[in-house]
Motif scaffolding. Sequence first.
Motif, mmCIF file in Angstrom:
data_model
loop_
_atom_site.group_PDB
_atom_site.id
_atom_site.type_symbol
_atom_site.label_atom_id
_atom_site.label_comp_id
_atom_site.label_asym_id
_atom_site.label_seq_id
_atom_site.Cartn_x
_atom_site.Cartn_y
_atom_site.Cartn_z
ATOM 1 N N ILE A 164 -5.124 5.605 8.398
ATOM 2 C CA ILE A 164 -3.838 5.081 7.922
ATOM 3 C C ILE A 164 -4.074 4.054 6.817
ATOM 4 C CG2 ILE A 164 -1.815 3.703 8.557
ATOM 5 C CD1 ILE A 164 -1.902 5.132 11.292
ATOM 6 N N GLY A 165 -5.097 3.221 6.981
ATOM 7 C CA GLY A 165 -5.441 2.280 5.925
ATOM 8 C C GLY A 165 -5.820 2.985 4.636
ATOM 9 N N LEU A 166 -6.604 4.050 4.745
ATOM 10 C CA LEU A 166 -6.985 4.819 3.562
ATOM 11 C C LEU A 166 -5.778 5.532 2.947
ATOM 12 C CD1 LEU A 166 -10.412 6.305 4.690
ATOM 13 C CD2 LEU A 166 -10.009 4.505 2.990
ATOM 14 N N LEU A 167 -4.841 5.935 3.795
ATOM 15 C CA LEU A 167 -3.605 6.536 3.292
ATOM 16 C C LEU A 167 -2.839 5.536 2.430
ATOM 17 C CD1 LEU A 167 -1.349 8.706 3.266
ATOM 18 C CD2 LEU A 167 -0.584 7.766 5.468
ATOM 19 N N VAL A 168 -2.697 4.305 2.911
ATOM 20 C CA VAL A 168 -2.028 3.261 2.125
ATOM 21 C C VAL A 168 -2.771 3.020 0.821
ATOM 22 C CG1 VAL A 168 -1.442 0.801 2.083
ATOM 23 C CG2 VAL A 168 -1.012 2.155 4.145
ATOM 24 N N ALA A 169 -4.106 2.959 0.895
ATOM 25 C CA ALA A 169 -4.903 2.732 -0.309
ATOM 26 C C ALA A 169 -4.736 3.872 -1.304
ATOM 27 C CB ALA A 169 -6.373 2.576 0.073
ATOM 28 N N THR A 170 -4.685 5.094 -0.810
ATOM 29 C CA THR A 170 -4.556 6.249 -1.692
ATOM 30 C C THR A 170 -3.210 6.258 -2.402
ATOM 31 O OG1 THR A 170 -6.030 7.547 -0.273
ATOM 32 C CG2 THR A 170 -4.614 8.774 -1.790
ATOM 33 N N ILE A 171 -2.148 5.906 -1.676
ATOM 34 C CA ILE A 171 -0.832 5.823 -2.311
ATOM 35 C C ILE A 171 -0.849 4.761 -3.409
ATOM 36 C CG2 ILE A 171 1.594 5.212 -1.941
ATOM 37 C CD1 ILE A 171 1.301 6.442 0.876
ATOM 38 N N GLY A 172 -1.484 3.633 -3.142
ATOM 39 C CA GLY A 172 -1.588 2.585 -4.153
ATOM 40 C C GLY A 172 -2.393 3.036 -5.361
ATOM 41 N N ALA A 173 -3.488 3.742 -5.113
ATOM 42 C CA ALA A 173 -4.316 4.215 -6.215
ATOM 43 C C ALA A 173 -3.594 5.265 -7.040
ATOM 44 C CB ALA A 173 -5.617 4.795 -5.666
ATOM 45 N N ALA A 174 -2.740 6.057 -6.392
ATOM 46 C CA ALA A 174 -2.042 7.133 -7.084
ATOM 47 C C ALA A 174 -0.836 6.645 -7.873
ATOM 48 C CB ALA A 174 -1.599 8.198 -6.074
ATOM 49 N N ALA A 175 -0.156 5.609 -7.362
ATOM 50 C CA ALA A 175 1.128 5.248 -7.982
ATOM 51 C C ALA A 175 1.458 3.767 -7.894
ATOM 52 C CB ALA A 175 2.245 6.065 -7.332
ATOM 53 N N GLY A 176 0.488 2.926 -7.625
ATOM 54 C CA GLY A 176 0.763 1.511 -7.428
ATOM 55 C C GLY A 176 1.316 0.799 -8.645
ATOM 56 N N TYR A 177 0.991 1.259 -9.840
ATOM 57 C CA TYR A 177 1.459 0.585 -11.040
ATOM 58 C C TYR A 177 2.933 0.826 -11.313
ATOM 59 C CZ TYR A 177 -2.821 -1.431 -13.014
ATOM 60 O OH TYR A 177 -3.915 -2.220 -13.267
ATOM 61 N N LEU A 178 3.544 1.786 -10.655
ATOM 62 C CA LEU A 178 4.963 2.057 -10.884
ATOM 63 C C LEU A 178 5.824 0.850 -10.521
ATOM 64 C CD1 LEU A 178 5.221 5.712 -9.564
ATOM 65 C CD2 LEU A 178 5.400 4.954 -11.948
ATOM 66 N N GLU A 179 5.662 0.359 -9.290
ATOM 67 C CA GLU A 179 6.366 -0.855 -8.857
ATOM 68 C C GLU A 179 5.635 -1.510 -7.697
ATOM 69 O OE1 GLU A 179 8.673 2.034 -9.187
ATOM 70 O OE2 GLU A 179 7.739 2.829 -7.380
ATOM 71 N N ALA A 180 4.286 -1.455 -7.749
ATOM 72 C CA ALA A 180 3.433 -2.149 -6.785
ATOM 73 C C ALA A 180 3.535 -1.592 -5.373
ATOM 74 C CB ALA A 180 3.702 -3.653 -6.786
ATOM 75 N N TRP A 181 3.921 -0.370 -5.245
ATOM 76 C CA TRP A 181 3.935 0.416 -3.992
ATOM 77 C C TRP A 181 4.314 -0.375 -2.749
ATOM 78 C CZ3 TRP A 181 -1.099 -1.483 -4.737
ATOM 79 C CH2 TRP A 181 -2.039 -1.435 -3.717
ATOM 80 N N ALA A 182 5.560 -0.866 -2.741
ATOM 81 C CA ALA A 182 6.038 -1.609 -1.565
ATOM 82 C C ALA A 182 5.965 -0.739 -0.301
ATOM 83 C CB ALA A 182 7.469 -2.077 -1.781
ATOM 84 N N ILE A 183 6.600 0.432 -0.327
ATOM 85 C CA ILE A 183 6.646 1.409 0.772
ATOM 86 C C ILE A 183 6.863 0.761 2.149
ATOM 87 C CG2 ILE A 183 5.384 3.199 -0.493
ATOM 88 C CD1 ILE A 183 2.862 2.495 1.087
ATOM 89 N N ASN A 184 7.473 -0.395 2.143
ATOM 90 C CA ASN A 184 7.634 -1.153 3.383
ATOM 91 C C ASN A 184 8.649 -2.278 3.115
ATOM 92 O OD1 ASN A 184 7.435 -2.987 5.522
ATOM 93 N ND2 ASN A 184 5.226 -2.765 5.710
ATOM 94 N N PRO A 185 9.860 -2.182 3.679
ATOM 95 C CA PRO A 185 10.859 -3.225 3.425
ATOM 96 C C PRO A 185 10.395 -4.626 3.808
ATOM 97 C CG PRO A 185 11.906 -1.301 4.387
ATOM 98 C CD PRO A 185 10.422 -1.063 4.456
ATOM 99 N N ALA A 186 9.676 -4.759 4.922
ATOM 100 C CA ALA A 186 9.219 -6.082 5.354
ATOM 101 C C ALA A 186 8.169 -6.640 4.408
ATOM 102 C CB ALA A 186 8.659 -6.010 6.778
ATOM 103 N N ARG A 187 7.288 -5.779 3.906
ATOM 104 C CA ARG A 187 6.235 -6.225 3.009
ATOM 105 C C ARG A 187 6.817 -6.877 1.757
ATOM 106 N NH1 ARG A 187 4.716 -7.484 -1.103
ATOM 107 N NH2 ARG A 187 3.059 -6.807 -2.479
ATOM 108 N N ASP A 188 7.963 -6.373 1.283
ATOM 109 C CA ASP A 188 8.570 -6.947 0.091
ATOM 110 C C ASP A 188 9.544 -8.071 0.425
ATOM 111 O OD1 ASP A 188 9.037 -6.384 -3.002
ATOM 112 O OD2 ASP A 188 10.985 -6.802 -2.099
ATOM 113 N N PHE A 189 10.412 -7.848 1.408
ATOM 114 C CA PHE A 189 11.518 -8.770 1.643
ATOM 115 C C PHE A 189 11.057 -10.097 2.246
ATOM 116 C CE2 PHE A 189 15.554 -10.041 3.874
ATOM 117 C CZ PHE A 189 16.272 -10.288 2.713
#
Length: 267
Positions: free
Chosen positions: A182-207
């Motif tokens: 799951i950690g690698l999944l999060v890392a892969t999403i960030g590596a693939a598209a993190g520059y778009l808007e910093a890959w929040a993918i989690n309301p709590a992580r941003d809010f």
Amino acid sequence: MTRQGFGELISEAMATFIIISLGNSVACMYTLYDPSPYANAYWGVCIAWGLSVTIAIYVTGSVSGTHANPAVTLALAIFRGFPWKKVIPYSLAQVMGAFVGAAVVYVLFSPVIDHYNEAHQLTREAGGAAGVFFTHPGLAITPMHALVDQIILTAFLLLGIFAITEQYNEMAPGANGGALMIGLLVATIGAAAGYLEAWAINPARDFGPRLFAYVAGWGSSAFPAPESYWWVPIVGPLIGGVVGAAAYQWLIYPFLPARQRASKSAS
């Protein structure tokens, strides 16, 4: 509330606390230093965020399951029988943990934040160094495009989480290997598209960090943020999580051989 129920909320708060304390510290290392230790190694940022999720799972998984994300909690309630009465308490605990995690990051890096803003002639009110706490649209990205991005990226997250944690998935990692995957999944999403808007993918992580930044002097640059962006990293992941979970439950789960064998044995 039972003692165990209270412990689950503490666990969820602790999980997001760990993720934000470590993850936003990495954002500080990436943003505030010149040259940045990650200037030519963005994958290191992604791995650090992913491993913060892995650590959070190892610490809290046995107590609450480490949702650490309202989008995960909602998807589990819809598709895997998680009690609906726990959805809001879990989500609030997750936001609280993220808020406190951001406070720890501030304690660690506030002198560096101030130095960065002074060196670049920025102010907190104008958003100076705000990106170390919460997300924002990247190059050429509008808020509505970011909403679509967050739906898609969080759908990938939940598709992966449901696959990794499915008992009938014979290709899923065994035992504690799921936390690393799951950690690698999060890392892969960030590596693939993190520059778009910093890959929040989690309301709590941003809010949670956004609320902390608001009270710590970033004011309107944090909330409601330019172009009232604050709601995008909340709504997008909540929708995307349901989409990704539905994709797994409807397109993959019915055809798992182990599930089919179990159904035949039970009939």
